[in-house]
Structures are given as structure tokens and as C-alpha cells.
Enzyme design. Structure first.
Site, mmCIF file in Angstrom:
data_model
loop_
_atom_site.group_PDB
_atom_site.id
_atom_site.type_symbol
_atom_site.label_atom_id
_atom_site.label_comp_id
_atom_site.label_asym_id
_atom_site.label_seq_id
_atom_site.Cartn_x
_atom_site.Cartn_y
_atom_site.Cartn_z
ATOM 1 N N ALA A 134 0.849 -1.191 0.000
ATOM 2 C CA ALA A 134 0.000 0.000 0.000
ATOM 3 C C ALA A 134 0.886 1.243 0.000
ATOM 4 O O ALA A 134 2.083 1.175 0.298
ATOM 5 C CB ALA A 134 -0.907 -0.003 1.226
ATOM 6 N N GLY A 151 -0.661 -5.236 0.743
ATOM 7 C CA GLY A 151 -1.900 -5.155 -0.018
ATOM 8 C C GLY A 151 -1.805 -5.839 -1.364
ATOM 9 O O GLY A 151 -2.819 -6.307 -1.902
ATOM 10 N N GLU A 175 3.362 -6.309 7.248
ATOM 11 C CA GLU A 175 2.741 -5.164 7.924
ATOM 12 C C GLU A 175 3.257 -4.934 9.337
ATOM 13 O O GLU A 175 3.285 -3.786 9.806
ATOM 14 C CB GLU A 175 1.220 -5.338 7.951
ATOM 15 N N GLU A 190 -2.455 -9.424 -0.715
ATOM 16 C CA GLU A 190 -3.887 -9.543 -0.436
ATOM 17 C C GLU A 190 -4.707 -9.472 -1.719
ATOM 18 O O GLU A 190 -5.692 -10.202 -1.882
ATOM 19 C CB GLU A 190 -4.312 -8.448 0.545
#
Length: 258
Positions: A65, A110, A133, A113
Site C-alpha cells: 500500500a 496489499g 505489515e 492480499e
């Protein structure tokens, strides 16, 4: 139309390229909004039978991200951001048309994901996967804790998320995170090859396979009951009649999605 993604349609497949190569294709709110629009197109456009999500360039699928956006978020704003991400990735996961992730480099945070929200993953030999993360004092927020556990098992998922380690494409294949590993130049070719096989099958049956397989990991759904009902529903379709007739007559079936 788009500023952070590119799209093309080829042989009834929508190719979605995350296009921020200077930022390693990192996800920001604009990327997510445009990705949501592209997924809407998959649902609505009858010309589209499938989709492939990949990254622009040779280094990254999506390297995470955009952390610069995180610094100004309150806890409530972070919850709202995660909710939006969950909604978009669930739309990918629930798409009645197959969506493949073609992972052409780093798929971290992300990006991992996003790849896991797709129905399955093909990786280039240079791909790397991880959920780092905890290095930032946070956890995956777009479904990573749930999908990673479902795909590779609790123990490996715990270790990967708590150490923030990356794994290479071969380890991802061994762990069940990806279906195939190919040379970078063969990545999209492999995706097209698999989708050509899927396109020849009954579209409504494909959609029901997706629905029932997703039901296997949905705690709110009795997956067996769902399968029974969807199996029965197939018998109301013209495609079921065509498929059975083609089998008996020893000829290729011609499905119309009805």
C-alpha cells in the site's frame, strides 16, 4: 478513463494492469477506486468472460500500500479504509467470472492480499510474496489474515505474518499460495492458456463452482447445502442440456451461458 491502471480486452479477457511503476505499483485510494470500476466492468460487460490482474513493469505486481497515505489516518479512518478494501477484494473473490492474478514481481502487503482475492495465482520466477505489515506496527487490513490462512494453513500463515519474511515463487508454489510458476515472459501466455480452457466450459457452471468453493471457507454458509442447491439449479439451464447431449453424441459442447 483511468490514471493508475490500464485495461485491454483480448479474446474475451479483461487485462487489468496496476500502473504506478515509479511507486512499485503501490495501492493508494485512487488505484483502489479505479480497480473497483474495472471489476464492475467484469461483472457488467457481456463481452468479458474472465479477467487477469497484473502489474506494469518487471519488478512489481503490487509492492504494498502507499504508506504515505497512512500517516494521517485516525483509527476510525483506518477502519473505513479497510472496509473499502474488503468490499473491493470481496467483489473480486465473488466474481462469477474467473479472475487470475498474474504475479510479475513483488506481491507484498496489499499486493499479496489482492493476489489472494483472485481465484488463483500464476507467478513469474522472480515473484516474491509476503505480509510485512508488522514492520509498520500494523496488520494486514484487506483480508490477508483470513485468506492467507485458508490458502497455506494456520502455522505457515502465522510465521509469515509475524516474521514479515518474504517467500519466493517456488516456496509459494510448494505452500499452495500459487498454482503455477513460469518464466516472466511466459506469465500472461500461461494465464491465456488456462483461460482458453475455462472459456470453453459452461459459464453458469463456472460461476457456481466459484460460488460453492468460496462457500467452503465462509463460516456463515453451509457449503454442502449450497452445493446441493447449486447442483440442482444447473438442471434448469440450457447449457446442462447441451453438455449432456454433446457427451452422449460424442461431440464438443457449444455453451451459450443460459
Amino acid at each position: 478513463m483511468y490514471q493508475t491502471i490500464n485495461t485491454t480486452i483480448e479474446n474475451n479477457t479483461l487485462f487489468i494492469y496496476i500502473n504506478r511503476p515509479d511507486k512499485m505499483n503501490a495501492l493508494n485510494q485512487q488505484v483502489m477506486a479505479e480497480l473497483a470500476l474495472a471489476i464492475d466492468e467484469v461483472y457488467k460487460n457481456q463481452e468479458i468472460k474472465s479477467a487477469v490482474i497484473t502489474g506494469t513493469g518487471e519488478k512489481a505486481f503490487v509492492a504494498g500500500a502507499d504508506i504515505s497515505e497512512f500517516l494521517r489516518l485516525s483509527p476510525q479512518q483506518a477502519v473505513e479504509l479497510a472496509n473499502k478494501g474488503h468490499m473491493i477484494f470481496k467483489r473480486i473473490e465473488d466474481s462469477p467470472k474467473p479472475i487470475i492474478a498474474a504475479v510479475n514481481g513483488f506481491a507484498l502487503g496489499g499486493g499479496c492480499e489482492l493476489a489472494m482475492a483472485c481465484h488463483f495465482r500464476i507467478a513469474a520466477t522472480n515473484a516474491k510474496f509476503g505480509q510485512p505489515e508488522v514492520n509498520l506496527g500494523i496488520i494486514p487490513g484487506y483480508g490477508g489474515t483470513q485468506r492467507l490462512t485458508a490458502l497455506i494453513g494456520k502455522g505457515k500463515a502465522m510465521e509469515l505474518m509475524m516474521t514479515a519474511d518474504m517467500i519466493n515463487a517456488q516456496d509459494a508454489l510448494q505452500w499452495g499460495l500459487v498454482n503455477h510458476v513460469v518464466a516472466p515472459e511466459e506469465l500472461l501466455t500461461k494465464a491465456k492458456e488456462i483461460l482458453a480452457k475455462i472459456h470453453a466450459k459452461a459459464p453458469l457452471a463456472i460461476a457456481r463452482v466459484i460460488k460453492c468453493t468460496n462457500g467452503a471457507i465462509d463460516k456463515d454458509i453451509d457449503g454442502y447445502e449450497l452445493e446441493i442447491n447449486e447442483f440442482g439449479a444447473c438442471f434448469s439451464t440450457k447449457d446442462m442440456q447441451e453438455g449432456a447431449a454433446a457427451f452422449i453424441e460424442k461431440r464438443p459442447a457449444s455453451f451459450i451461458g443460459e
